[in-house]
Design a protein around this motif. Structure first.
Motif, PDB file in Angstrom:
ATOM      1  N   LYS A  64      36.544  48.925 -89.022  1.00  0.00           N
ATOM      2  CA  LYS A  64      37.357  47.708 -88.911  1.00  0.00           C
ATOM      3  C   LYS A  64      36.752  46.576 -89.718  1.00  0.00           C
ATOM      4  CE  LYS A  64      39.339  44.547 -85.489  1.00  0.00           C
ATOM      5  NZ  LYS A  64      39.456  44.232 -84.032  1.00  0.00           N
ATOM      6  N   PHE A  65      35.439  46.415 -89.619  1.00  0.00           N
ATOM      7  CA  PHE A  65      34.757  45.336 -90.339  1.00  0.00           C
ATOM      8  C   PHE A  65      34.844  45.537 -91.854  1.00  0.00           C
ATOM      9  CE2 PHE A  65      30.703  43.928 -92.327  1.00  0.00           C
ATOM     10  CZ  PHE A  65      30.913  42.562 -92.239  1.00  0.00           C
ATOM     11  N   LEU A  66      34.685  46.782 -92.302  1.00  0.00           N
ATOM     12  CA  LEU A  66      34.682  47.072 -93.740  1.00  0.00           C
ATOM     13  C   LEU A  66      36.081  47.321 -94.288  1.00  0.00           C
ATOM     14  CD1 LEU A  66      31.568  49.422 -93.759  1.00  0.00           C
ATOM     15  CD2 LEU A  66      31.682  47.083 -94.671  1.00  0.00           C
ATOM     16  N   LYS A  67      37.085  47.351 -93.396  1.00  0.00           N
ATOM     17  CA  LYS A  67      38.485  47.560 -93.772  1.00  0.00           C
ATOM     18  C   LYS A  67      38.666  48.899 -94.491  1.00  0.00           C
ATOM     19  CE  LYS A  67      39.698  42.672 -94.029  1.00  0.00           C
ATOM     20  NZ  LYS A  67      40.284  41.581 -94.833  1.00  0.00           N
ATOM     21  N   VAL A  68      38.155  49.942 -93.863  1.00  0.00           N
ATOM     22  CA  VAL A  68      38.335  51.291 -94.383  1.00  0.00           C
ATOM     23  C   VAL A  68      38.919  52.170 -93.285  1.00  0.00           C
ATOM     24  CG1 VAL A  68      36.446  51.103 -96.039  1.00  0.00           C
ATOM     25  CG2 VAL A  68      35.988  51.999 -93.758  1.00  0.00           C
ATOM     26  N   ASP A  69      39.427  53.313 -93.679  1.00  0.00           N
ATOM     27  CA  ASP A  69      39.968  54.280 -92.735  1.00  0.00           C
ATOM     28  C   ASP A  69      38.810  54.856 -91.908  1.00  0.00           C
ATOM     29  OD1 ASP A  69      41.028  56.463 -91.426  1.00  0.00           O
ATOM     30  OD2 ASP A  69      42.225  57.141 -93.122  1.00  0.00           O
ATOM     31  N   PRO A  70      38.839  54.732 -90.579  1.00  0.00           N
ATOM     32  CA  PRO A  70      37.736  55.243 -89.764  1.00  0.00           C
ATOM     33  C   PRO A  70      37.529  56.747 -89.908  1.00  0.00           C
ATOM     34  CG  PRO A  70      39.599  54.601 -88.384  1.00  0.00           C
ATOM     35  CD  PRO A  70      39.880  54.088 -89.754  1.00  0.00           C
ATOM     36  N   VAL A  71      38.621  57.494 -90.138  1.00  0.00           N
ATOM     37  CA  VAL A  71      38.492  58.937 -90.328  1.00  0.00           C
ATOM     38  C   VAL A  71      37.750  59.231 -91.629  1.00  0.00           C
ATOM     39  CG1 VAL A  71      39.733  61.113 -90.603  1.00  0.00           C
ATOM     40  CG2 VAL A  71      40.586  59.381 -89.013  1.00  0.00           C
ATOM     41  N   TRP A  72      38.074  58.463 -92.668  1.00  0.00           N
ATOM     42  CA  TRP A  72      37.350  58.639 -93.931  1.00  0.00           C
ATOM     43  C   TRP A  72      35.879  58.277 -93.767  1.00  0.00           C
ATOM     44  CZ3 TRP A  72      34.642  54.902 -96.639  1.00  0.00           C
ATOM     45  CH2 TRP A  72      34.066  55.353 -97.831  1.00  0.00           C
ATOM     46  N   LEU A  73      35.606  57.174 -93.084  1.00  0.00           N
ATOM     47  CA  LEU A  73      34.220  56.739 -92.936  1.00  0.00           C
ATOM     48  C   LEU A  73      33.393  57.778 -92.180  1.00  0.00           C
ATOM     49  CD1 LEU A  73      32.185  54.472 -93.431  1.00  0.00           C
ATOM     50  CD2 LEU A  73      32.853  53.487 -91.236  1.00  0.00           C
ATOM     51  N   GLN A  74      33.972  58.372 -91.147  1.00  0.00           N
ATOM     52  CA  GLN A  74      33.226  59.325 -90.331  1.00  0.00           C
ATOM     53  C   GLN A  74      33.165  60.715 -90.956  1.00  0.00           C
ATOM     54  OE1 GLN A  74      34.710  59.722 -86.349  1.00  0.00           O
ATOM     55  NE2 GLN A  74      33.061  61.073 -85.687  1.00  0.00           N
ATOM     56  N   LEU A  75      34.314  61.166 -91.506  1.00  0.00           N
ATOM     57  CA  LEU A  75      34.395  62.565 -91.933  1.00  0.00           C
ATOM     58  C   LEU A  75      34.619  62.753 -93.432  1.00  0.00           C
ATOM     59  CD1 LEU A  75      36.652  63.866 -89.027  1.00  0.00           C
ATOM     60  CD2 LEU A  75      34.160  63.975 -89.178  1.00  0.00           C
ATOM     61  N   GLY A  76      34.936  61.672 -94.135  1.00  0.00           N
ATOM     62  CA  GLY A  76      35.209  61.809 -95.561  1.00  0.00           C
ATOM     63  C   GLY A  76      36.587  62.346 -95.853  1.00  0.00           C
ATOM     64  N   ILE A  77      37.511  62.228 -94.893  1.00  0.00           N
ATOM     65  CA  ILE A  77      38.867  62.742 -95.040  1.00  0.00           C
ATOM     66  C   ILE A  77      39.834  61.579 -95.137  1.00  0.00           C
ATOM     67  CG2 ILE A  77      40.711  64.069 -93.955  1.00  0.00           C
ATOM     68  CD1 ILE A  77      38.566  65.734 -92.577  1.00  0.00           C
TER      69      ILE A  77
END
Length: 226
Positions: A64-77
């Motif tokens: 949320k802070f970095l404004k990225v997809d949480p699924v991408w951040l965690q899993l690279g998807i």
């Protein structure tokens, strides 16, 4: 063990990339992430150095802070339409456009505009293709609030493109040529006659008789909850 190390390394790379895209340099990103998550800078450094992984709740806060997809951040998807899991990439930030005034979605009203970018304290992001200059306006009034179908209620931010052609049916912002007044309406073209019409059926169509000019066409909306 090897698989766990690989997960940590890949996460650290994505986190570093997200920080870079967010404009956080190597010196300031640790402090920024620590403040965003409420965790110690020591714990944050372990993520960046591939020594540990955040808990799921913290992962969501980071995304949320970095404004990225949480699924991408965690899993690279990459999730959503057009995603390609074989080529993971971060959320790409859109262009920032200024919020320059409040527009009346009703009768003609004074258009209070900031004419210098240094006077603007609010900017909103968009990935829309803008052909001219882009700017956001905040809707005030109920003439664009419809009981069904397309509705743009009060409190909505609308992105306008000054370079987009104003054709029949487009939502536009029009301004009186002899006064600093503007209104947000749907453009209706019937033969040689042009009208401005609210999406609210209670508002009548207003003919354009050469006393106003269309200065932008709506291309996107954002609505922020209070």
């Amino acid at each position: 063990m090897v698989q766990t190390e690989k997960l940590r390394e890949e996460f650290a790379q994505r986190l570093a990339q997200a920080c870079k895209d967010a404009g956080l340099d190597e010196h300031g990103r640790g402090i920024a992430l620590s403040r965003a998550t409420g965790l110690s800078s020591k714990g944050v450094s372990k993520w960046l150095n591939a020594e540990s992984l955040p808990r799921p709740a913290v992962m969501a806060e980071l995304a949320k802070f970095l404004k990225v997809d949480p699924v991408w951040l965690q899993l690279g998807i990459i999730t959503g339409e057009g995603s390609n899991v074989s080529n993971p990439r971060p959320y790409t930030r859109g262009t920032q456009y200024p919020v320059i005034s409040k527009v009346q979605a009703g009768a003609w009203n004074e258009a209070i505009e900031a004419y210098s970018l240094k006077d603007i304290d609010q900017w909103l992001e968009s990935d829309a293709h803008i052909q001219g200059e882009g700017f956001w306006l905040l809707v005030d009034g109920d003439s664009m609030t419809a009981p069904m179908g397309l509705s743009i209620p009060e409190g909505t931010f609308v992105l306008f493109d000054t370079g987009k052609e104003a054709t029949n049916g487009k939502l536009v912002i029009a301004k009186l040529t002899d006064a600093n007044e503007a209104t947000f309406k749907k453009l209706v073209i019937d033969g040689n006659q042009k009208y401005l019409k609210g999406l609210n059926p209670a508002w009548p169509m207003v003919p354009i008789n050469g006393n106003c000019r269309i200065i932008g066409v709506a291309v996107e909306t954002k609505f922020r909850l209070p």
